[in-house]
Design an enzyme around this catalytic site. Structure first.
Site, PDB file in Angstrom:
ATOM      1  N   SER A   1      61.618  -0.384  54.596  1.00  0.00           N
ATOM      2  CA  SER A   1      60.614  -1.432  54.801  1.00  0.00           C
ATOM      3  C   SER A   1      61.257  -2.640  55.466  1.00  0.00           C
ATOM      4  O   SER A   1      62.476  -2.696  55.654  1.00  0.00           O
ATOM      5  CB  SER A   1      59.994  -1.860  53.463  1.00  0.00           C
ATOM      6  OG  SER A   1      60.984  -2.414  52.611  1.00  0.00           O
TER       7      SER A   1
ATOM      8  N   ASP B   1      68.107   4.299  52.208  1.00  0.00           N
ATOM      9  CA  ASP B   1      67.427   3.405  51.277  1.00  0.00           C
ATOM     10  C   ASP B   1      67.472   4.024  49.890  1.00  0.00           C
ATOM     11  O   ASP B   1      67.449   5.249  49.746  1.00  0.00           O
ATOM     12  CB  ASP B   1      65.975   3.183  51.702  1.00  0.00           C
ATOM     13  CG  ASP B   1      65.384   1.903  51.140  1.00  0.00           C
ATOM     14  OD1 ASP B   1      65.234   0.936  51.899  1.00  0.00           O
ATOM     15  OD2 ASP B   1      65.097   1.867  49.926  1.00  0.00           O
TER      16      ASP B   1
ATOM     17  N   SER C   1      71.549 -14.789  55.752  1.00  0.00           N
ATOM     18  CA  SER C   1      70.326 -15.575  55.560  1.00  0.00           C
ATOM     19  C   SER C   1      70.660 -17.036  55.809  1.00  0.00           C
ATOM     20  O   SER C   1      71.799 -17.466  55.605  1.00  0.00           O
ATOM     21  CB  SER C   1      69.795 -15.414  54.137  1.00  0.00           C
ATOM     22  OG  SER C   1      68.773 -16.363  53.858  1.00  0.00           O
TER      23      SER C   1
ATOM     24  N   TYR D   1      70.974 -15.628  45.349  1.00  0.00           N
ATOM     25  CA  TYR D   1      70.708 -15.159  46.709  1.00  0.00           C
ATOM     26  C   TYR D   1      71.601 -15.872  47.717  1.00  0.00           C
ATOM     27  O   TYR D   1      72.217 -15.241  48.588  1.00  0.00           O
ATOM     28  CB  TYR D   1      69.236 -15.374  47.045  1.00  0.00           C
ATOM     29  CG  TYR D   1      68.819 -14.785  48.374  1.00  0.00           C
ATOM     30  CD1 TYR D   1      68.738 -13.406  48.551  1.00  0.00           C
ATOM     31  CD2 TYR D   1      68.498 -15.610  49.447  1.00  0.00           C
ATOM     32  CE1 TYR D   1      68.344 -12.858  49.760  1.00  0.00           C
ATOM     33  CE2 TYR D   1      68.108 -15.069  50.663  1.00  0.00           C
ATOM     34  CZ  TYR D   1      68.030 -13.697  50.810  1.00  0.00           C
ATOM     35  OH  TYR D   1      67.652 -13.162  52.023  1.00  0.00           O
TER      36      TYR D   1
ATOM     37  N   LYS E   1      74.479 -14.105  50.140  1.00  0.00           N
ATOM     38  CA  LYS E   1      74.398 -14.156  51.603  1.00  0.00           C
ATOM     39  C   LYS E   1      75.521 -14.999  52.205  1.00  0.00           C
ATOM     40  O   LYS E   1      75.971 -14.750  53.328  1.00  0.00           O
ATOM     41  CB  LYS E   1      73.033 -14.693  52.034  1.00  0.00           C
ATOM     42  CG  LYS E   1      71.878 -13.759  51.689  1.00  0.00           C
ATOM     43  CD  LYS E   1      72.059 -12.375  52.307  1.00  0.00           C
ATOM     44  CE  LYS E   1      70.845 -11.484  52.091  1.00  0.00           C
ATOM     45  NZ  LYS E   1      70.977 -10.162  52.743  1.00  0.00           N
TER      46      LYS E   1
ATOM     47  N   THR F   1      58.080 -10.091  55.578  1.00  0.00           N
ATOM     48  CA  THR F   1      58.553  -8.863  54.955  1.00  0.00           C
ATOM     49  C   THR F   1      57.854  -8.705  53.606  1.00  0.00           C
ATOM     50  O   THR F   1      57.167  -9.627  53.131  1.00  0.00           O
ATOM     51  CB  THR F   1      60.074  -8.902  54.734  1.00  0.00           C
ATOM     52  OG1 THR F   1      60.376  -9.887  53.734  1.00  0.00           O
ATOM     53  CG2 THR F   1      60.800  -9.247  56.037  1.00  0.00           C
TER      54      THR F   1
END
Length: 253
Positions: A15, A36, A146, A159, A163, A194
Site C-alpha cells: 500500500s 510486505d 521523513s 517516529y 526516521k 497514504t
C-alpha cells in the site's frame, strides 16, 4: 542506473508509497518484487503490474534473506532496493499516563530503522557480488525517511527518532558502499495521501493540507515513486537525503 530489465525489490509495497513506487518502477521496465508483512496485500499489489508479491518481516533477518532469495530466483539479482516499510505511533515522551510506552517506542524503531538497515545490508551484500555496469554501478538503494526527522513535532518522539536514524544511515552507508559501486539515497517525504491518513477527521486533514505551501495539497504516492525513479537514474545522486514536501515545515505541535 538504467531501470529497464533490472530486478527491483520494494518493501512495504502492499500500500501507500511502496505500492506506488513498485508500480512506477514496473512501468519503467523493472522486474519488481513487492515485499510486505501483509502477504495478501503484497500479492494483490504486484498483480496490478505483473510483478511478484512475497511475505517479508523486515525485522527478521531470516525472513528478509528468504524473501530476497525468492525474488532473485524469480527475477534475477536485484540492483534496485527501495525501503518503504514503516509504521506510525504517536505519544509524548511523558504523557498524561506517564512515560512513553517503551514497547511501542521499540516497535517503531524496530520496523522503521532496524528493518530498513536489515534489508539494506542484505540487499547491498548481494549487489556487491554482481558485475558492475556503466560507471562501475552495481546497485542503488533508496530508503524512506521523513521530514519528521528534522521537524519532529510533540508526540512524534518514536517516529521522528526512527526516521532520523534512517536519514543518518545514508551517508555512512554511501561512503562504505562506494567502492562496490552501490549508491544510497534517502527521501524525506512531507504529508502524503497514504492509508496513514485515512483515519483522520476532516478538520485535522484540512489543517494538515494548509501547511503545505505549494502545491497546496497532500503529496500523491506516485510523486514519491517518480522521485525514486529519478534518483535511481541519476548517477550523481548519492549519500544525501532529499526532502519531498512542497515547502512544508512542521510547527512544534
Amino acid at each position: 542506473m538504467r531501470i529497464t530489465d533490472h530486478a527491483a525489490v520494494v518493501t512495504g509495497g502492499a500500500s501507500g508509497l511502496g505500492q506506488a513506487t513498485a508500480r512506477v518502477l514496473a512501468e519503467a521496465g523493472a522486474r519488481v518484487t513487492v515485499l510486505d508483512v501483509n502477504e495478501a496485500g503484497a500479492t494483490a499489489s504486484a498483480e496490478t503490474f505483473g510483478g511478484l508479491g512475497l511475505a517479508c518481516d523486515v525485522t527478521d533477518p531470516e525472513s528478509v534473506a528468504a524473501a530476497l532469495a525468492a525474488a532473485a530466483e524469480a527475477h534475477g539479482p536485484a540492483r534496485i532496493c527501495v525501503n518503504c516499510a514503516g509504521i506510525v505511533a504517536g505519544g509524548r515522551v511523558v504523557g498524561k499516563e506517564g512515560p512513553h510506552d517503551l514497547a511501542t517506542f521499540s516497535r517503531v524503531i524496530s520496523i522503521n530503522l532496524i528493518g530498513t538497515f536489515n534489508v539494506m545490508s542484505q540487499a547491498a551484500a548481494a549487489m556487491a557480488a554482481l558485475e558492475p555496469e556503466d560507471e562501475h554501478e552495481r546497485g542503488v538503494i533508496v530508503n524512506t525517511g521523513s521530514i519528521a526527522a528534522t521537524d519532529g513535532q510533540i508526540g512524534q518522539a518514536a517516529y521522528a527518532a526512527s526516521k532520523g536514524g534512517v536519514a543518518s544511515l545514508t551517508l555512512p552507508a554511501a561512503r562504505e558502499f562506494a567502492k562496490s559501486g552501490i549508491r544510497v539515497m534517502c527521501i524525506a517525504p512531507g504529508l502524503f495521501q497514504t492509508p496513514m491518513f485515512d483515519s483522520l477527521s476532516a478538520d485535522i486533514y484540512d489543517a494538515l493540507v494548509k501547511r503545505t505551501l505549494h502545491p497546496h495539497r497532500l503529496g500523491r504516492p506516485e510523486e514519491f515513486g517518480r522521485m525514486v525513479r529519478a534518483l535511481v537514474e541519476n548517477p550523481m545522486m548519492n549519500g544525501s537525503t532529499v526532502r519531498l514536501d512542497g515547502a512544508l515545515r512542521l510547527e512544534p505541535k
